[in-house]
Design an enzyme around this catalytic site. Sequence first.
Site, short mmCIF file in Angstrom:
data_model
loop_
_atom_site.label_atom_id
_atom_site.label_comp_id
_atom_site.label_asym_id
_atom_site.label_seq_id
_atom_site.Cartn_x
_atom_site.Cartn_y
_atom_site.Cartn_z
N HIS A 49 0.82 -1.21 0.00
CA HIS A 49 0.00 0.00 0.00
C HIS A 49 0.86 1.27 0.00
O HIS A 49 1.95 1.28 0.56
CB HIS A 49 -0.91 0.00 1.24
CG HIS A 49 -1.94 -1.08 1.20
ND1 HIS A 49 -3.03 -1.04 0.38
CD2 HIS A 49 -2.02 -2.25 1.88
CE1 HIS A 49 -3.76 -2.14 0.55
NE2 HIS A 49 -3.16 -2.89 1.47
N ARG A 316 -7.51 -11.08 9.44
CA ARG A 316 -6.69 -9.94 9.84
C ARG A 316 -6.68 -9.89 11.37
O ARG A 316 -7.69 -10.17 12.01
CB ARG A 316 -7.29 -8.65 9.31
CG ARG A 316 -7.77 -8.67 7.86
CD ARG A 316 -8.52 -7.37 7.63
NE ARG A 316 -9.14 -7.15 6.35
CZ ARG A 316 -10.26 -7.71 5.92
NH1 ARG A 316 -10.85 -8.66 6.63
NH2 ARG A 316 -10.79 -7.35 4.77
N CYS A 442 -5.82 -25.60 -12.55
CA CYS A 442 -6.37 -26.92 -12.18
C CYS A 442 -6.25 -27.16 -10.69
O CYS A 442 -6.72 -28.16 -10.18
CB CYS A 442 -5.76 -28.06 -13.00
SG CYS A 442 -4.36 -28.90 -12.26
#
Lengths: 487, 423, 121
Positions: A49, A316, A442
């Site tokens: 961020h 979190r 897959c």
Amino acid sequence: MYDVVVIGAGVTGSAVARELSRYPLNVCVLEKAEDVCCGTSKANSAIVHAGFDAAEGSLMARFNVRGNEMMGQLAEDLDIPFRRNGAMVVCIHKEALGGLQELYDRGIANGVKELRILNREEALEMEPNLSENTQGALYAPTSGIICPFMLNIAMAENAAVNGVEFRFNTKVRSFESHICEKCGEPVWTIHTNNGDVQTRYVVNAAGVYADELHNMVSADKIHITARRGDYCLLDRECGDHVKHTIFPQPTKLGKGVLVSPTIHGNLIVGPTAVDIENKEGTNTTAAGIADLIEKSTGHVRNLPLRSVITSFAGLRAHEDHHEFIIGEVKDAPHFFDCAGIESPGLTSSPAIGEYVGGWFKERLGVEQKEDWIGTRKGITDPKTMSFEERAALIKEQPAFGRIICRCESVSEGEILEAIHRPLGAKSLDGVKRRVRAGMGRCQAGFCSPRVMEILHEELGLDYEEITKSGGHSNLVFEKTKGEGRES
Amino acid sequence: MSTAYDLVIVGGGPAGLSAAAAAREAGLESILILERDKELGGILNQCIHNGFGLHTFKEELTGPEYAGRYIDKVLELGIEYKLDTMVMDIAPDKTVTAMNRTDGMFQIKANAVILAMGCRERPRGALNIPGYRPAGIYSAGTAQRLVNIEGYMPGHEVVILGSGDIGLIMARRMTFEGAKVKVVAEIMPYSGGLKRNIVQCLDDYGIPLKLSHTVVNIEGKERVEAVTIAEVDEHMKPIPGTEERYTCDTLLLSTGLIPENELSKSAGVELSRVTNGPVVNEALETNIPGVFACGNVLHVHDLVDYVSEEAKKAGENAAAYVLGGCKDDRSGKEVKVIAKDGVRYTVPVTIDPERMDDLQVVRFRVGAVYKNASVAVYLDDERIQKRKKRIMAPGEMEQIILKKDQLLAKEGLKSITVCIEQD
Amino acid sequence: MEKRNLTCIGCPMGCQITVTMDNGEILDVTGNTCPIGDHYARQEVTKPERTVTSTVVVLDGDRPRISVKTKGNIPKSEIFACLEEINKVRVHAPIAIGDVIIPNVCGTGIDVVATRAAGVA
């Protein structure tokens, strides 16, 4: 007796361990799982961020911005993939345009560089798949995408190479402390399922469990909630649906559902935010996925949701005050918290490590070792090579010519490296996080038996002992026909 | 090794083997099969049950036996092949890039390419099944490999989602090896599997099949501990209150097959949104001249016999293309085959009446179960065939046969339509 | 009188067939829509048979298991007895397709044969 014991080999614990490995200290990392990167660190948005979200003056803001600054050099030093793809916060309601300005101002105050507010046309030109309702966007060019596994693994590996000991499958049960008669300083005894460990200092980097550890030693209680986030990962074929990381405008519950390319070329959508009691509750829910789909389609159009290859949930470590708790616990000397490390925790981790390392340097009066190695060579990645380079590699090491995971084109050579490096992979998921075998469309259907065969041969494990991710996650039971159990 | 071949066949399963043999028998010398597994035969090697070959050999064979016959043929014909070899790229100019341990990375210039890569199983992730992600969730084919080839039990107490044939076969297989299969859940109101398999793999062993049911939760942090299924409404949404929880250690998924066309895409081959396979003309040739497709990479088949038959055509046509000087002889007069009213798709998608054989098989699947309905074929607005069928189901491939003279006789023919008509 | 319900396997119709029996004698077959169903139902209630396929352990082979089948149908009631015999077998490589692994399994007169070859390791 250790100088420092770090509890937790997630991205925070590993960053701290790496920084501590600079100094002539006896450091050990205790991890309850079988590998590094098994908790919060393995299931998140994988975004570096920019730092405009966190409140001005907060630790979150400080470590986010610093972590973002550090990431380029760190990724280079540790040879891990990282790219500054830039982020956009998209406003889709005219009356909410003021919110962008607020974010911009906060970002400037936090020290985020190169921020810009885009009008509708500019935003749509940069990102044609934004919602038709787009009114404007905040653009943060310093935002980036990274492989969260490799960041975590590389820092841990580098710490190990510099002498840090890692003990896996080791779960902390309780602490005791006494004052050393010789030195007059506190000494901690950590009781674990694998015996006692003695240390002068403890660093608590236990993710969603950091409050439980903290509360064992302090009267000043903290509380961490597991805040679950569901994600969907989309096939590589739609990895360029957006080029930037696209956020909606933030709310109280967080940054909202983002849509972003991943560093490996997939498209990630998530997370939701649901507070739950169970700290192991990494299960996705139908409601969560439905919520995710609804929210993600608000700011990005034509999202190719039929190309979802997997969904997952991460937790979190949300501290009640939504702030990092970093520092020595007041009523527990020599017990150092790195708690409440939720988003932007991944971004902040190098900065937290740097800060904690600096704290110990000063406290213990140590200087960096002369022989400290700050760089690491990553696992050989033939995909980044030219035809000729790759041909030469296979000639030298034929294992790189045998593809094991066909979706992600992972060769046997890469898997062998993943197994035999310091802190090498011991399970299917360990291999997957290091070289991406089984990460593709897959979802390990094809390569599982083949990776099992390699683990069997390289680690001398019986098939029955091979796990998906340690513990009791065994993949197969006994042989058919009662073979091996004949009387 | 030679770096130029007339024909490179990508995949050494039933389609690749049959195509190779046919191309050789049509007179093509320079053929190379590239197979990613360590042996020829493809998925048939792990399909140890019987029921293969009734059309082709007029006897019931197991998968390995059926594969064995084609492998023997390919060996007898002396066709070159490479095992443990992964094709990394097919360029639009038919340069094939591949690698293996012994040859390293290499490129082959091919005059023609046959795509015969087969298909893969749809994974859990694509289904968005909620719950944990523990060990013990396998696609039916992966479990089949573990049991039949490696000789290990992937679980003891099993729930199966999806009643495709592989799922049904695995229900019996796990039962034979001492596991308890508790239930098979199928989200559709009908099974995609053969009736014979429902009776002989489930009914024979008292395994319940729950239609219009799906998995709504998976429990277990490390290994699967329980699976909850629920009934779904007509929009396939789970109906609250219908949940049933099964304790188990294993969830097998048999929820569909997806043609594996990543290489086709890199070559620039146009794909169908319905089949996920290449769009082909009557010669099974893709939009790229000299690139052909057959078998499950083209469209998922129900019987391997049809794969072999289709692949034979592809092999013959590829040989003809090369022997004819690699000329793109498409006339531009291709007629579109339109799938309509219950017909989901057709293979081929275009037919050139002048180039076609005297008889042309058009294969298709229907989108729902039809009883006592008819398959109708129209040349433009004129109906030329109407054949009543007692039953048609999505799990079974259907076919019609077109006659060359009939197509040629129709002046200014623009389209051929295949549709289902109810009386 | 006894009624047995069956699902016909002749085609995807899957007709629900009811066979009415008395002392082992078939009195009536209903529910079928074609002669295949009638034939199947009569066979299935009087003499149900199946082909059994499984694997056996290979010793010193280039693969740990080879696949096997009963060369013809055996009585349905003998399936598990047959599997038990198959599970006990240990064969040595080399094996060729068609090699007899268990002659006359469970006294059915049917051999269990290899459907896959194995070479010596």
